[in-house]
Scaffold this active site. Structure first.
Site, PDB file in Angstrom:
ATOM      1  N   HIS A  14      41.632  43.232  38.747  1.00 42.55           N
ATOM      2  CA  HIS A  14      40.279  43.267  39.301  1.00 42.55           C
ATOM      3  C   HIS A  14      39.653  44.649  39.114  1.00 42.55           C
ATOM      4  O   HIS A  14      38.500  44.769  38.681  1.00 42.55           O
ATOM      5  CB  HIS A  14      40.318  42.913  40.787  1.00 42.55           C
ATOM      6  CG  HIS A  14      40.753  41.505  41.062  1.00 42.55           C
ATOM      7  ND1 HIS A  14      39.920  40.568  41.638  1.00 42.55           N
ATOM      8  CD2 HIS A  14      41.927  40.876  40.839  1.00 42.55           C
ATOM      9  CE1 HIS A  14      40.569  39.426  41.767  1.00 42.55           C
ATOM     10  NE2 HIS A  14      41.791  39.585  41.283  1.00 42.55           N
TER      11      HIS A  14
ATOM     12  N   ASP B 157      33.481  42.699  44.142  1.00 47.99           N
ATOM     13  CA  ASP B 157      34.402  41.612  43.837  1.00 47.99           C
ATOM     14  C   ASP B 157      34.161  40.486  44.833  1.00 47.99           C
ATOM     15  O   ASP B 157      33.913  40.720  46.020  1.00 47.99           O
ATOM     16  CB  ASP B 157      35.843  42.127  43.953  1.00 47.99           C
ATOM     17  CG  ASP B 157      36.853  41.175  43.339  1.00 47.99           C
ATOM     18  OD1 ASP B 157      37.035  40.072  43.904  1.00 47.99           O
ATOM     19  OD2 ASP B 157      37.466  41.535  42.325  1.00 47.99           O
TER      20      ASP B 157
ATOM     21  N   SER C 268      36.040  37.677  39.021  1.00 45.95           N
ATOM     22  CA  SER C 268      37.019  38.240  38.084  1.00 45.95           C
ATOM     23  C   SER C 268      37.655  37.173  37.203  1.00 45.95           C
ATOM     24  O   SER C 268      38.567  37.470  36.440  1.00 45.95           O
ATOM     25  CB  SER C 268      38.116  38.972  38.860  1.00 45.95           C
ATOM     26  OG  SER C 268      38.826  38.063  39.676  1.00 45.95           O
TER      27      SER C 268
ATOM     28  N   ALA D 133      52.387  48.860  29.509  1.00 51.19           N
ATOM     29  CA  ALA D 133      52.036  49.033  28.100  1.00 51.19           C
ATOM     30  C   ALA D 133      50.521  48.992  27.927  1.00 51.19           C
ATOM     31  O   ALA D 133      49.820  48.277  28.654  1.00 51.19           O
ATOM     32  CB  ALA D 133      52.674  47.929  27.267  1.00 51.19           C
TER      33      ALA D 133
ATOM     34  N   GLN E 211      44.890  30.849  36.219  1.00 51.04           N
ATOM     35  CA  GLN E 211      45.521  30.843  34.901  1.00 51.04           C
ATOM     36  C   GLN E 211      45.662  29.451  34.279  1.00 51.04           C
ATOM     37  O   GLN E 211      45.461  29.303  33.058  1.00 51.04           O
ATOM     38  CB  GLN E 211      46.868  31.562  34.985  1.00 51.04           C
ATOM     39  CG  GLN E 211      46.713  33.039  35.334  1.00 51.04           C
ATOM     40  CD  GLN E 211      47.979  33.692  35.833  1.00 51.04           C
ATOM     41  OE1 GLN E 211      49.082  33.183  35.641  1.00 51.04           O
ATOM     42  NE2 GLN E 211      47.843  34.843  36.489  1.00 51.04           N
TER      43      GLN E 211
END
Length: 467
Positions: free
Chosen positions: A20, A123, A146, A343, A385
């Site tokens: 977010h 948000d 988001s 990463a 998702q």
């Protein structure tokens, strides 16, 4: 006494979870590029962590972004729970963040006299924190979602939800994939409901998407919004889309981040699958083993981020080192790389050696991958998702499904991982999907560029809040 007033000042209020914060940091950068002062509000620890991870620009060089790192009450910070994919361990942090209401209200009152219009972008899960803007005569708010417009459209109303479902072939998609069944804990569902109560106070909604991706869905949302005199803005992708060189702010020279990018430099174009499941989910040891075996047996080059989910307090001492099968890293050293720290996802996705992305399909990851033209092997875990998986694989057709949502509690076998990697990376079907993804990335970058549809919509938004 204020002698000079800004035409407009923006206050950005983020939910303190990485996915977010990251999106709103990038939006802050885009808005500040129009010489609009932006005040970014977030709890101290989480804001610091997000800035360390930021890619594509250096927040320390943006003079029109002012960071307000505010303290929140102490909260429980349990370790991630591998038995349930939803990150319930982060709910105490979210609950604690709602105590920002008083300091945020104080900030708004301080800024109000300095500007003709005070714009609050918050948000959707921080609605209660900003609610007092209604007491300021020159303030207005915009709710940032988001997640994808597709995900929101499914639940905006029965009419819009049904119209959205009609965009998908019912033969291809199960009912569960278009619902929130199993996506949240009951406690977090209540948190969402409580925060969304304040959405009605806002003047409109902002999405990190673009009309190239979701035009039919955005049109449905706009029709619904007009009934309530609200506005819809598609201002994404917020993330930088032209990564000419690796970020200078994503890691120390010679560290793990630099090492993984150097490794990618040595690989052929489109030859590596990037495997990463975000910052909120932890796997069981059994599932980790199956992923490892599947990647090894696929004999395809891979870069795998193996790390525990973020804790609410980012306490490094409590981060668990994930155990891999004995000898695994030695056996795959010629074609695979394991990264055990955070990463630099944007740098990796932008790298020419990346030909696919095995992902949890969080919206950050989806929009970043699509903007870089990288096809997705979708493995949804929780929240929005499963919906994003449908959008990516069934509507936009720039990905494949690794794991169906219905048997979500089952361990994904190594052979499924192996088959999915081979299907995306070295099959005719995968090549066709990659071509569509590359074309999609090209259209998205054009949309964000000069005179592109997203750029024009951003200019329209800036003109609107500066009116």
């Amino acid at each position: 006494m204020v002698t000079h007033k800004n035409p407009v000042v923006v206050v950005m209020v983020a939910l303190p979870l990485h996915g977010h914060i990251n999106q709103l940091l990038h939006l802050s950068h885009r808005i500040s590029a129009h010489n609009v002062p932006v005040h970014f509000v977030c709890p101290t620890v989480q804001a610091h962590q997000a800035k360390l991870r930021l890619q594509g620009w250096n927040p320390n060089t943006i003079s029109t972004i002012f960071f307000h790192d505010l303290p929140i009450p102490s909260f429980a910070s349990p370790p991630p729970n591998t038995s349930h994919k939803f990150p319930s361990h982060l709910q105490p942090l979210c609950e604690a963040a709602t105590h920002l209401r008083r300091p945020v209200t104080s900030l708004l009152r301080k800024l109000s006299p300095t500007t003709h219009r005070l714009v609050v972008i918050h948000d959707s899960l921080m609605g209660s924190v900003v609610q007092d803007f209604v007491n300021l005569p020159n303030a207005e708010s915009y709710t940032f979602h988001s997640v994808s417009a597709f995900s929101i459209a499914l639940y905006t109303s029965e009419v819009v939800g049904e119209q959205t479902r009609n965009l998908v072939d019912p033969v291809d998609v199960s009912k569960d994939e278009l619902s929130f069944e199993g996506c949240f804990t009951s406690e977090f569902r209540k948190f969402i409901t409580d925060q969304h109560e304040f959405v009605k106070l806002s003047s409109g909604r902002i999405y990190n998407t673009c009309r190239v991706l979701e035009q039919p869905i955005l049109e449905l949302l706009e029709t619904e919004a007009r009934k309530n005199n609200k506005l819809i803005w598609a201002l994404g992708p917020f993330n930088p889309v032209n990564i000419q060189s690796r970020s200078k702010f994503s890691g120390k020279d010679g560290g793990p981040v630099e090492q993984c990018l150097n490794w990618l430099d040595k690989q052929a174009s489109n030859s590596v699958i990037f495997v990463s499941f975000g910052t909120t989910t932890s796997f069981t040891k059994q599932q980790i083993t199956q992923i490892a075996i599947g990647l090894e047996n696929s004999e395809q080059k891979f870069l795998w981020v193996v790390r525990d989910a973020d804790r609410g307090d980012f306490e490094k001492d409590n981060i668990i080192r994930i155990e891999l099968p004995e000898g695994f890293e030695d056996r795959v050293k010629d074609w695979g790389l394991v990264v055990r720290e955070w990463a630099p996802q944007l740098d990796i996705l932008a790298h020419p050696s990346i030909g696919g992305f095995m992902s949890h399909c969080g919206w950050n990851s989806c929009i970043e991958s699509m903007s870089m033209g990288v096809p997705i092997a979708a493995w949804p875990m929780h929240s929005d998702q499963p919906n994003n998986t449908v959008l990516v694989t069934k509507i936009l057709k720039v990905g494949i499904v690794v794991k169906d949502w219905c048997p979500r509690e089952q361990v994904v076998a190594a052979v499924v991982v192996e088959t999915s990697v081979r299907r995306l990376m070295c099959s005719k079907e995968g090549e066709e999907i990659r071509k569509r993804a590359v074309a999609m990335g090209h259209y998205i970058r054009m949309a964000v560029g000069d005179n592109g549809i997203t750029q024009m919509e951003m200019e329209s938004f800036i003109a609107h809040i500066s009116r």
